[in-house]
Design a protein around this motif. Structure first.
Motif, PDB file in Angstrom:
ATOM      1  N   SER A 576       0.827  -1.215   0.000  1.00 21.64           N
ATOM      2  CA  SER A 576       0.000   0.000   0.000  1.00 21.64           C
ATOM      3  C   SER A 576       0.861   1.266   0.000  1.00 21.64           C
ATOM      4  CB  SER A 576      -0.945  -0.003   1.209  1.00 21.64           C
ATOM      5  OG  SER A 576      -1.809  -1.104   1.167  1.00 21.64           O
ATOM      6  N   VAL A 577       1.871   1.283  -0.839  1.00 18.45           N
ATOM      7  CA  VAL A 577       2.717   2.473  -1.006  1.00 18.45           C
ATOM      8  C   VAL A 577       2.810   2.766  -2.501  1.00 18.45           C
ATOM      9  CG1 VAL A 577       4.038   2.032   1.098  1.00 18.45           C
ATOM     10  CG2 VAL A 577       4.842   1.091  -1.077  1.00 18.45           C
ATOM     11  N   SER A 578       3.429   3.871  -2.842  1.00 15.73           N
ATOM     12  CA  SER A 578       3.567   4.230  -4.255  1.00 15.73           C
ATOM     13  C   SER A 578       4.752   3.495  -4.877  1.00 15.73           C
ATOM     14  CB  SER A 578       3.776   5.742  -4.397  1.00 15.73           C
ATOM     15  OG  SER A 578       5.047   6.109  -3.877  1.00 15.73           O
ATOM     16  N   VAL A 579       4.727   3.412  -6.217  1.00 19.15           N
ATOM     17  CA  VAL A 579       5.841   2.798  -6.937  1.00 19.15           C
ATOM     18  C   VAL A 579       7.123   3.590  -6.688  1.00 19.15           C
ATOM     19  CG1 VAL A 579       6.744   2.226  -9.217  1.00 19.15           C
ATOM     20  CG2 VAL A 579       4.325   1.818  -8.697  1.00 19.15           C
ATOM     21  N   ARG A 580       7.012   4.921  -6.641  1.00 18.43           N
ATOM     22  CA  ARG A 580       8.193   5.765  -6.390  1.00 18.43           C
ATOM     23  C   ARG A 580       8.816   5.431  -5.032  1.00 18.43           C
ATOM     24  NH1 ARG A 580       9.965  10.467  -8.606  1.00 18.43           N
ATOM     25  NH2 ARG A 580       8.050  10.647  -9.825  1.00 18.43           N
ATOM     26  N   THR A 581       7.964   5.173  -4.020  1.00 18.26           N
ATOM     27  CA  THR A 581       8.491   4.821  -2.694  1.00 18.26           C
ATOM     28  C   THR A 581       9.250   3.495  -2.751  1.00 18.26           C
ATOM     29  OG1 THR A 581       6.684   5.983  -1.587  1.00 18.26           O
ATOM     30  CG2 THR A 581       7.845   4.294  -0.313  1.00 18.26           C
ATOM     31  N   VAL A 582       8.703   2.537  -3.481  1.00 19.71           N
ATOM     32  CA  VAL A 582       9.399   1.252  -3.624  1.00 19.71           C
ATOM     33  C   VAL A 582      10.744   1.451  -4.297  1.00 19.71           C
ATOM     34  CG1 VAL A 582       9.313  -1.020  -4.757  1.00 19.71           C
ATOM     35  CG2 VAL A 582       7.268  -0.098  -3.663  1.00 19.71           C
ATOM     36  N   GLU A 583      10.770   2.255  -5.348  1.00 21.99           N
ATOM     37  CA  GLU A 583      12.029   2.512  -6.059  1.00 21.99           C
ATOM     38  C   GLU A 583      13.058   3.160  -5.139  1.00 21.99           C
ATOM     39  OE1 GLU A 583      10.616   4.926  -9.213  1.00 21.99           O
ATOM     40  OE2 GLU A 583      10.048   3.231 -10.518  1.00 21.99           O
ATOM     41  N   SER A 584      12.602   4.078  -4.291  1.00 18.35           N
ATOM     42  CA  SER A 584      13.521   4.747  -3.343  1.00 18.35           C
ATOM     43  C   SER A 584      14.081   3.743  -2.335  1.00 18.35           C
ATOM     44  CB  SER A 584      12.795   5.883  -2.622  1.00 18.35           C
ATOM     45  OG  SER A 584      12.351   6.862  -3.525  1.00 18.35           O
ATOM     46  N   HIS A 585      13.198   2.877  -1.801  1.00 22.01           N
ATOM     47  CA  HIS A 585      13.659   1.865  -0.850  1.00 22.01           C
ATOM     48  C   HIS A 585      14.702   0.942  -1.496  1.00 22.01           C
ATOM     49  CE1 HIS A 585      11.226   2.813   2.552  1.00 22.01           C
ATOM     50  NE2 HIS A 585      10.068   2.558   1.966  1.00 22.01           N
ATOM     51  N   LEU A 586      14.431   0.506  -2.721  1.00 20.62           N
ATOM     52  CA  LEU A 586      15.364  -0.405  -3.386  1.00 20.62           C
ATOM     53  C   LEU A 586      16.698   0.279  -3.675  1.00 20.62           C
ATOM     54  CD1 LEU A 586      13.068  -2.391  -5.854  1.00 20.62           C
ATOM     55  CD2 LEU A 586      14.315  -3.285  -3.883  1.00 20.62           C
ATOM     56  N   ALA A 587      16.643   1.550  -4.027  1.00 27.94           N
ATOM     57  CA  ALA A 587      17.892   2.277  -4.279  1.00 27.94           C
ATOM     58  C   ALA A 587      18.763   2.305  -3.023  1.00 27.94           C
ATOM     59  CB  ALA A 587      17.587   3.694  -4.766  1.00 27.94           C
ATOM     60  N   ARG A 588      18.133   2.546  -1.859  1.00 23.39           N
ATOM     61  CA  ARG A 588      18.903   2.572  -0.611  1.00 23.39           C
ATOM     62  C   ARG A 588      19.418   1.174  -0.262  1.00 23.39           C
ATOM     63  NH1 ARG A 588      14.854   6.360   0.714  1.00 23.39           N
ATOM     64  NH2 ARG A 588      13.567   4.782   1.755  1.00 23.39           N
ATOM     65  N   VAL A 589      18.604   0.143  -0.552  1.00 25.21           N
ATOM     66  CA  VAL A 589      19.045  -1.235  -0.292  1.00 25.21           C
ATOM     67  C   VAL A 589      20.267  -1.565  -1.140  1.00 25.21           C
ATOM     68  CG1 VAL A 589      18.414  -3.664  -0.601  1.00 25.21           C
ATOM     69  CG2 VAL A 589      16.779  -2.075   0.428  1.00 25.21           C
ATOM     70  N   TYR A 590      20.228  -1.224  -2.427  1.00 22.18           N
ATOM     71  CA  TYR A 590      21.367  -1.510  -3.306  1.00 22.18           C
ATOM     72  C   TYR A 590      22.622  -0.827  -2.778  1.00 22.18           C
ATOM     73  CZ  TYR A 590      17.752  -2.874  -6.715  1.00 22.18           C
ATOM     74  OH  TYR A 590      16.686  -3.461  -7.346  1.00 22.18           O
TER      75      TYR A 590
END
Length: 612
Positions: A576-590
């Protein structure tokens, strides 16, 4: 009986007897008929130079009759010299090894033979294996163990655990606990009788495999004898047709309760529905004489009382009625209550049995058995099997607890990481319980919703004011305390639930309390950590894995779903979050893990998908 199965349940006794024979002068094996004395004697002596002699009632009038195989008719031997003569014959037969003489059924020996056996034990040149019923044996035989010449190993009737072990060996598979109890009672603890029952069950087809377990099946006439409204409702699963035929409120009450018309049933004010309404508020309920009605109230009371009622070991679908067989814990509620305690493996095993039991007959509680098992499997990380189990009751119109299948679907969704679907299912379950006027059930679903951080605190507070009973109040109060993030209060609630036998909820609450107290450097941090450690050990829970290289809980969740192969859009939908939020989380994970794409993410991130 195969050698590897013959002594299942007798390992300790076999070890004692073998040690007495190999390291000493021999052994006396005592016990009642059918307990395996002869088989044990054969087992420990089979690789040795052995001579076997069996006593019999018909030989008791013949002096030295048991030694007939070692004495010739033309031997002119003084009775006092017969033990020496027997020794000489045995030594010649055995060559350079110490001979072993087995005397089977020594309680039937004539006095002369018994005296000769005692003399052989004193001589020390022959090892002895003697079997006997300990009662009414010749005094010379009794002296073998009484005066310490030979070690005595006594075979007692099987305990239930021994019966279970032998059944698993004989049938080469896991056996349902009701079948273990049934055959244990019918065999009287006798391995021989148990083996005979298994042989009979195989020949008659009474032993069959259902739900991954082996069961003993007998005549089940619930369906065959159902007539009229009972047939329409419980066999055809057509409660509407049944209600058309019924005008007696006492008969209509269970049909209404079990077909989702709970409010209409409560309006009837019959003994069954009055008791059910009291159970739904956590109040004490009266005893009902009808075992089926009493079973309904036991299911309704399970969470608030934590009691495990008894049932019969044949069908196991209703509360126990006195009869020929002794009762056993009802697998349906034994499994559910154990799940509340946190005894995961045993709980799931009992619920598997309950699903099989309630898939036959009138199937009053099939939906509850399948739903509880599905919840357990999902929370243990097996959502695929949970879905298969739940599918067996998907379209069944008969269910006692409103919304329970929806709660099971929520648990499956959580296991898949789909928190949005989980929230939708839980909200539907809460609405169903509310509409049915079942506050205790509604409270259960609201507590799960609180652990998913859904905004239901006001509803929970409202429902909590309508129920009684320490277990319901403690569980609801602990869930409300989550909103206040007060570590000391959460610790108090965890201790309270632990004391009330609600180990699963106590552990979840204690984990949260310890984290909050530790972060705030509270004086009770050590107490919380000790409680968490004790509950983890008691419930066989592993400590949560450390976050890899400083990932936040949300980053771990996103990364775990990415490892599972979900796209950014699918992850966004589940959380239940935006696609942009997911992309930001993955960028920090990488960045934190030093990788460049989801293909490079460590596979073991999957273990971080589920939260306590």
């Amino acid at each position: 009986m195969r050698q590897e199965t013959a002594f299942a349940g007798r390992a300790r006794e076999r070890q004692q007897a073998l040690a007495a024979l190999t390291a000493g002068p021999g052994v006396v094996i005592t016990g009642a008929t059918g307990l395996g004395k002869t088989a044990l004697a054969a087992s420990i002596s089979r690789d040795l130079p052995v001579f076997w002699a069996s006593a019999a009632q018909t030989m008791r009038q013949v002096p030295f009759g048991v030694f007939g195989g070692l004495l010739h008719e033309d031997d002119q031997i003084h009775p006092a010299l017969i033990p020496a003569h027997v020794t000489t014959r045995l030594v010649r037969r055995s060559g350079r090894k110490v001979p072993v003489l087995v005397i089977d059924d020594a309680h039937l020996l004539d006095d002369s033979s018994a005296g000769a056996v005692l003399t052989l034990a004193l001589g020390g040149k022959v090892k002895l294996v003697v079997t006997a019923q300990a009662e009414d044996v010749p005094e010379a035989v009794r002296m073998l163990w009484k005066d310490g010449y030979l070690c005595r190993v006594d075979l007692a009737p099987f305990h239930r655990r021994d019966t279970a072990e032998l059944l698993r060996a004989l049938l080469n598979g896991d056996v349902a606990s009701p079948t273990i109890e049934l055959l244990h009672q019918r065999s009287g603890g006798s391995p021989r009788a148990l083996a005979d029952l298994v042989r009979q069950g195989r020949e008659t087809g009474q032993i069959m495999r259902e739900g991954g377990l082996l069961w003993w099946r007998e005549g089940d006439d619930e369906v065959l004898t159902a007539t009229g409204a009972d047939f329409h409702c419980w066999v055809d699963r057509d409660p509407d047709k049944a209600l058309e035929l019924l005008d007696d409120d006492e008969l209509r009450a269970p049909v209404l309760l079990l077909s989702g018309r709970t409010r209409e049933a409560l309006d009837l004010r019959t003994p069954l529905t009055v008791a059910f309404g009291q159970a739904m508020h956590g109040k004490a309920t009266p005893e009902l004489t009808d075992p089926k009605h009493a079973s309904v109230i036991a299911v309704a009371n399970a969470w608030s009382t934590g009691e495990i009622p008894l049932t019969d070991p044949v069908l196991g679908r209703w509360l126990y009625e006195p009869g020929e067989l002794k009762p056993m814990p009802w697998p349906l509620l034994d499994g559910y209550v154990r799940w509340l305690r946190g005894e995961r493996n045993t709980a799931i095993a009992r619920l598997r049995e309950a699903v099989v039991q309630h898939a036959g007959g009138w199937r009053w509680f099939h939906s509850e058995a399948a739903s509880w098992l599905a919840i357990g499997l999902a929370e243990e990380g097996d959502p695929d099997e949970a879905e298969q189990v739940l599918a067996t009751v998907h379209s069944d119109p008969i269910a006692l607890l409103p919304g329970l299948r929806l709660k099971a679907r929520a648990a499956i969704a959580v296991a898949h990481g789909d928190l949005t679907a989980a929230a939708n299912h839980l909200e539907a379950a809460i609405a169903a319980a509310h509409e049915a006027a079942c506050p205790a059930v509604e409270l259960d679903y609201l507590i799960e919703a609180m652990h998913l951080r859904l905004p239901v605190a006001d509803e929970l507070d409202r429902v909590l004011r309508r129920v009684e009973g320490p277990r319901l109040i403690a569980s609801g109060s602990a869930a409300l305390a989550l909103t206040r993030r007060d570590g000391a209060e959460l610790l108090h609630r965890a201790l309270e639930m632990d004391r009330l036998g609600l180990g699963r909820l106590a552990w979840r609450t204690a984990e949260t309390a310890a984290a909050i107290l530790k972060r705030r450097e509270h004086p009770r941090t050590a107490e919380a950590i000790v409680l968490v450690a004790r509950l983890r050990e008691l419930l066989h829970r592993e400590a949560p894995a450390d976050a890899p290289r400083g990932l936040t809980s949300r980053e771990m969740q996103v990364a775990a779903l990415a490892v599972d192969g979900l796209t950014d859009r699918e992850i966004a939908g589940r959380l239940s979050v935006s696609v942009r939020t997911v992309e930001s989380h993955l960028a920090r994970v990488y960045h934190k893990l030093g990788v460049h794409s989801r293909q490079d993410l460590p596979r073991d991130l999957r273990r971080h998908r589920r939260q306590p």
